[in-house]
Scaffold this motif. Structure first.
Motif, short mmCIF file in Angstrom:
data_model
loop_
_atom_site.label_atom_id
_atom_site.label_comp_id
_atom_site.label_asym_id
_atom_site.label_seq_id
_atom_site.Cartn_x
_atom_site.Cartn_y
_atom_site.Cartn_z
N THR A 111 -35.35 6.90 -42.15
CA THR A 111 -35.20 8.32 -42.54
C THR A 111 -36.18 8.65 -43.66
O THR A 111 -36.21 7.97 -44.69
N LYS A 112 -36.97 9.69 -43.44
CA LYS A 112 -37.97 10.06 -44.47
C LYS A 112 -37.83 11.49 -44.97
O LYS A 112 -38.40 11.83 -46.00
N ALA A 113 -37.09 12.32 -44.24
CA ALA A 113 -37.02 13.72 -44.66
C ALA A 113 -35.78 14.42 -44.11
O ALA A 113 -35.13 13.92 -43.18
N ILE A 114 -35.49 15.55 -44.73
CA ILE A 114 -34.44 16.44 -44.23
C ILE A 114 -35.07 17.82 -44.03
O ILE A 114 -35.85 18.27 -44.87
N ILE A 115 -34.75 18.45 -42.91
CA ILE A 115 -35.12 19.88 -42.77
C ILE A 115 -33.83 20.67 -42.90
O ILE A 115 -32.92 20.58 -42.07
N PHE A 116 -33.75 21.40 -44.00
CA PHE A 116 -32.56 22.21 -44.30
C PHE A 116 -32.82 23.66 -43.90
O PHE A 116 -33.85 24.23 -44.28
N VAL A 117 -31.90 24.24 -43.16
CA VAL A 117 -32.08 25.64 -42.73
C VAL A 117 -31.17 26.55 -43.56
O VAL A 117 -29.95 26.35 -43.58
N GLY A 118 -31.75 27.52 -44.20
CA GLY A 118 -30.96 28.51 -44.96
C GLY A 118 -30.46 29.58 -44.01
O GLY A 118 -31.02 30.67 -43.95
N LEU A 119 -29.42 29.25 -43.26
CA LEU A 119 -28.95 30.13 -42.17
C LEU A 119 -28.59 31.53 -42.67
O LEU A 119 -27.76 31.67 -43.58
N GLY A 120 -29.22 32.50 -42.10
CA GLY A 120 -28.93 33.89 -42.45
C GLY A 120 -29.41 34.30 -43.84
O GLY A 120 -29.16 35.41 -44.28
N GLY A 121 -30.08 33.36 -44.54
CA GLY A 121 -30.58 33.67 -45.88
C GLY A 121 -29.77 33.02 -46.99
O GLY A 121 -30.03 33.25 -48.17
N SER A 122 -28.81 32.16 -46.59
CA SER A 122 -27.88 31.57 -47.55
C SER A 122 -28.18 30.07 -47.73
O SER A 122 -28.53 29.41 -46.77
N TYR A 123 -28.02 29.55 -48.95
CA TYR A 123 -28.44 28.16 -49.16
C TYR A 123 -27.30 27.14 -49.12
O TYR A 123 -27.53 25.94 -49.33
N GLY A 124 -26.07 27.58 -48.88
CA GLY A 124 -24.96 26.65 -48.69
C GLY A 124 -24.88 25.61 -49.77
O GLY A 124 -24.89 25.93 -50.97
N ASN A 125 -24.83 24.34 -49.36
CA ASN A 125 -24.70 23.25 -50.34
C ASN A 125 -26.02 22.55 -50.62
O ASN A 125 -26.08 21.32 -50.75
N LEU A 126 -27.06 23.34 -50.75
CA LEU A 126 -28.40 22.78 -50.96
C LEU A 126 -28.49 21.93 -52.23
O LEU A 126 -29.20 20.92 -52.25
N ASP A 127 -27.75 22.30 -53.27
CA ASP A 127 -27.83 21.50 -54.51
C ASP A 127 -27.41 20.05 -54.27
O ASP A 127 -28.01 19.13 -54.79
N LYS A 128 -26.36 19.88 -53.46
CA LYS A 128 -25.90 18.51 -53.15
C LYS A 128 -26.93 17.78 -52.28
O LYS A 128 -27.14 16.58 -52.42
N ILE A 129 -27.55 18.51 -51.38
CA ILE A 129 -28.57 17.91 -50.50
C ILE A 129 -29.77 17.47 -51.36
O ILE A 129 -30.37 16.42 -51.11
N LEU A 130 -30.09 18.26 -52.36
CA LEU A 130 -31.21 17.90 -53.24
C LEU A 130 -30.94 16.57 -53.94
O LEU A 130 -31.84 15.74 -54.09
N LYS A 131 -29.69 16.40 -54.37
CA LYS A 131 -29.32 15.12 -55.03
C LYS A 131 -29.48 13.96 -54.05
O LYS A 131 -29.94 12.87 -54.42
N ILE A 132 -29.10 14.19 -52.81
CA ILE A 132 -29.23 13.14 -51.78
C ILE A 132 -30.71 12.81 -51.58
O ILE A 132 -31.10 11.63 -51.51
N CYS A 133 -31.55 13.83 -51.51
CA CYS A 133 -33.00 13.61 -51.32
C CYS A 133 -33.56 12.78 -52.47
O CYS A 133 -34.37 11.88 -52.26
N LYS A 134 -33.11 13.08 -53.66
CA LYS A 134 -33.60 12.36 -54.84
C LYS A 134 -33.15 10.88 -54.78
O LYS A 134 -33.95 9.97 -54.95
N LYS A 135 -31.86 10.71 -54.48
CA LYS A 135 -31.29 9.35 -54.46
C LYS A 135 -31.97 8.47 -53.41
O LYS A 135 -32.29 7.31 -53.66
#
Ligand SMILES: Cc1ncc(COP(=O)(O)O)c(C=O)c1O
Length: 380
Positions: free
Chosen positions: A126-150
């Motif tokens: 696994t090398k990347a995540i493609i996160f979709v801001g569905l409808g213009g909303s970022y959902g739980n992106l902050d938690k995903i960012l932590k996962i990407c960092k970790k």
């Protein structure tokens, strides 16, 4: 059709746009040029993002994003990228275009990737995540960012719906390695077809720029600027690129639209507020929650008897939409057996079966919204 309430309708400032278009036609330079560079600079100024590249669509932008990361980090073809099945197909097609492997993860009730389910899918490939801001909303992106960092994963934000969306007080895209915006006809910043890719890393932008123009190292505009030099015609082709560049006509349309993005998004927010007030007490539906800074590209509900509601709405000349049927259910993806590889897709399955987008555009009136909501409230 008279009294037809359409799903989307772009608001072009026609006279202003035509005036600018005729100016650009008079110059005789409609390709990569002053206007494409100006829209990149204006986009940087508007968003606070850096290193933006104007392209001919978000689909092209997504492909370039994967391709540039693959090229720069020398990813092998068994590289896996985690993404959502509840999106437009370009989100996962781009991974396949580059010969890599999409791994589908379930969403949560915000309609965006569920951080709790992502970690189970991460492995050495696994090398990347493609996160979709569905409808213009970022959902739980902050938690995903932590996962990407970790896990040291790159984050591509599919921000096709997110022109003018804010996250933690900044324009979205500041948090991702690459953010891809769509300026397609019915998006918040409408042109006909174009998009913008904003890179955190200048080196990636520089390679992506070449990849977006057949892999050529200098575009004709840059060469023209050096026309006095006898070597001005010369260029090299260091990459197998695509013809994905944006052109000056689309850039001109985008430059006018950008001036109105902020006020247009405020109007979208107000429409969403009216929808919310009228639908919130209906226990038969679930309103898909949006983050605070959402660009409100969509207003969506989950409804069990979706086809019946669509039928009732259509009888009243109201046209809703579906964003989206699960990518896993399309025949191309079915053939490749992604369904079997994707376990635990409960919420995606529910969205795929129940999601309904209500009309969302700047020509909607209060009367239209009343009619839409009354129909939904009476028919559910
Ligand atoms: C989530 C998402 N990603 C990507 C795209 C592709 O955008 P474009 O039409 O600019 O290629 C779309 C278009 O609808 C989209 O909705």
């Amino acid at each position: 059709m008279k009294n037809n309430i359409v799903l989307f309708k772009p608001k072009f400032r026609i006279n202003e746009t035509l005036k600018e278009i005729s100016n650009i036609l008079r110059t005789g330079w409609t390709g990569i040029g002053n206007k494409t560079i100006t829209i990149e600079n204006q986009w940087n100024k508007f968003t606070g993002l850096k290193n933006s590249l104007f392209v001919n669509s978000a689909t092209a932008g997504l492909h370039i994003s994967v391709e540039v990361l693959k090229t720069f980090y020398k990813w092998k073809n068994n590289t896996e990228i985690i993404t959502t099945p509840i999106s437009f197909v370009s989100t996962s097609h781009c991974i396949l275009y580059s010969g890599l492997k999409p791994v589908f993860c379930d969403i949560d009730i915000t309609g965006t990737l569920d951080p709790k389910k992502i970690t189970k899918l991460i492995n050495k490939k696994t090398k990347a995540i493609i996160f979709v801001g569905l409808g213009g909303s970022y959902g739980n992106l902050d938690k995903i960012l932590k996962i990407c960092k970790k896990y040291k994963l790159k984050l591509i934000l599919d921000a096709a719906h997110m022109a003018g969306a804010y996250h933690n007080g900044k324009h979205v895209g500041y948090e991702s390695d690459i953010a891809v915006f769509s300026f397609q006809a019915v998006k918040n910043l409408p042109t006909a077809d174009s998009g913008m890719v904003s890179f955190k890393n200048k080196n990636l932008e520089s390679i992506a720029r070449k990849l977006s123009w057949c892999g050529i190292d200098k575009d004709t505009f840059t060469r023209e600027k050096k026309y006095k030099s006898s070597q001005a015609w010369e260029y090299d082709v260091p990459f197998l690129g695509q013809k994905y560049n944006g052109n000056s006509l689309m850039a001109t349309v985008a430059l006018v639209a950008l001036k109105y993005l902020k006020i247009d998004n405020i109007k979208r927010k107000n429409i969403a507020k009216i929808y919310f007030a009228k639908l919130k007490d209906n226990k038969k539906i679930t309103i898909v929650p949006h983050s605070k800074g959402s660009s409100r590209h969509l207003f969506s509900i989950l409804v069990k008897n979706r086809n019946n509601i669509i039928k009732r709405l259509k009888e009243k000349n109201i046209n809703p939409g579906v964003h989206y049927k699960s990518i896993l259910d399309f025949s191309y993806y079915k053939k490749k057996n992604y369904i079997k590889k994707s376990k635990d897709m409960k919420i995606s399955k529910r969205f795929s079966e129940e999601i309904l987008s209500l009309p969302m555009h700047l020509y909607l009136t209060k009367k239209d919204i009343n009619k839409i909501c009354n129909t939904i409230n009476n028919e559910t």
